[in-house]
Scaffold this active site. Structure first.
Site, PDB file in Angstrom:
ATOM      1  N   LYS A   1       0.712  -1.310   0.077  1.00  0.00           N
ATOM      2  CA  LYS A   1      -0.034  -0.103   0.028  1.00  0.00           C
ATOM      3  C   LYS A   1       1.024   1.303   0.080  1.00  0.00           C
ATOM      4  O   LYS A   1       1.778   1.402   0.949  1.00  0.00           O
ATOM      5  CB  LYS A   1      -0.909  -0.066   1.148  1.00  0.00           C
ATOM      6  CG  LYS A   1      -2.249   0.450   0.881  1.00  0.00           C
ATOM      7  CD  LYS A   1      -3.070   0.449   2.085  1.00  0.00           C
ATOM      8  CE  LYS A   1      -4.639   0.466   1.989  1.00  0.00           C
ATOM      9  NZ  LYS A   1      -5.421   0.622   3.280  1.00  0.00           N
TER      10      LYS A   1
HETATM   11  O1  G3P Z   1      -7.765   1.607   5.326  1.00  0.00           O
HETATM   12  C1  G3P Z   1      -8.277   2.363   4.380  1.00  0.00           C
HETATM   13  C2  G3P Z   1      -9.462   3.153   4.729  1.00  0.00           C
HETATM   14  O2  G3P Z   1     -10.653   2.163   4.246  1.00  0.00           O
HETATM   15  C3  G3P Z   1      -9.580   3.814   6.030  1.00  0.00           C
HETATM   16  O3  G3P Z   1     -11.057   4.135   6.243  1.00  0.00           O
HETATM   17  O4  G3P Z   1     -12.456   4.716   8.021  1.00  0.00           O
HETATM   18  O5  G3P Z   1     -10.132   5.477   8.245  1.00  0.00           O
HETATM   19  O6  G3P Z   1     -11.744   6.746   6.768  1.00  0.00           O
HETATM   20  P1  G3P Z   1     -11.300   5.332   7.243  1.00  0.00           P
END
Ligand code: G3P
Length: 217
Positions: A83
């Protein structure tokens, strides 16, 4: 389409993986930071549990150090996907890693122009963050729509991995748009199968059956 879990907690992942419906996992530094223990062992346990792509994020800022970290992450398991944040250095690192046959998930995408550059860099996955755009009053779903249009216009092979999912509606909408993957927090996954009419209908079936005195044996 593929369903990934957005989690670094093996105790959340294992029970859901038993459904046979989990195609991969995405982690990020914040999710991993919440877990006790050695991050390599955490990622290894996840990669052993779920056979699909497991995203593990670099924490370096400069391209050369991202590439060094990618090599370290890749040694953890064959199904680790690197990533990479959507920065200039991230695009340089992505381009290099793809040419070296790594799988790369370019993350923290918030615009079509960013997604375009990630696709041109050969990214395996692009992670547009739907919820975080909604959080600032923008339209996260529109971003998925626009990326789908641009990728289809130019036949880009990069898979749209809808991320930062907050609701079942987000999931339903990104799938209607045609995202290739949706990565879902476990708590939202549990909302996918629940419906009050299912619960009520089952109660009625079982109550009527019990009253009949019949048995399946
Ligand atoms: O892990 C990447 C993404 O899904 C993070 O989401 O909930 O931290 O905005 P969030």
């Amino acid at each position: 389409m593929k369903i990934f879990l957005d989690s670094s907690d093996i105790n959340e992942i294992k029970p859901l993986n038993k459904t046979g419906l989990i195609d991969g996992v995405t982690t990020n530094p914040s999710l991993l930071a919440k877990q006790q223990g050695n991050f390599k062992q955490i990622l290894k346990s996840i990669a052993n549990e779920v056979k699909g792509p497991i995203s593990a994020e670099v924490t370096a800022i400069k391209a050369d150090k991202m590439i060094d970290e990618a090599r370290i992450l890749q040694k953890i398991a064959k199904n680790i996907v690197i990533k990479i944040p959507l920065t200039l250095d991230g695009l340089i690192a992505c381009n290099y890693l793809i040419k070296k046959k790594f799988m790369v998930n370019v993350t923290l995408c918030f615009s079509v122009s960013q997604a375009l550059l990630a696709a041109k860099a050969g990214a395996t996955f692009i992670s547009p963050f739907v919820g975080r755009l909604d959080d600032i009053g923008e339209n996260g779903l529109q971003l998925i729509k626009d990326i789908r249009t641009v990728y289809d216009n130019f036949n880009f092979k990069t898979k749209i991995l809808a991320a930062s999912i907050r609701t079942v509606t987000h999931i339903q909408e990104v799938l209607k748009i045609g995202a290739d993957v949706v990565t879902i927090p476990p708590k939202i996954f549990h909302e996918l199968y629940k419906h009050e009419l299912t619960v009520k209908g089952l109660e009625t079936f079982l109550s009527d059956w019990k009253k009949s005195g019949k048995q399946i044996n």
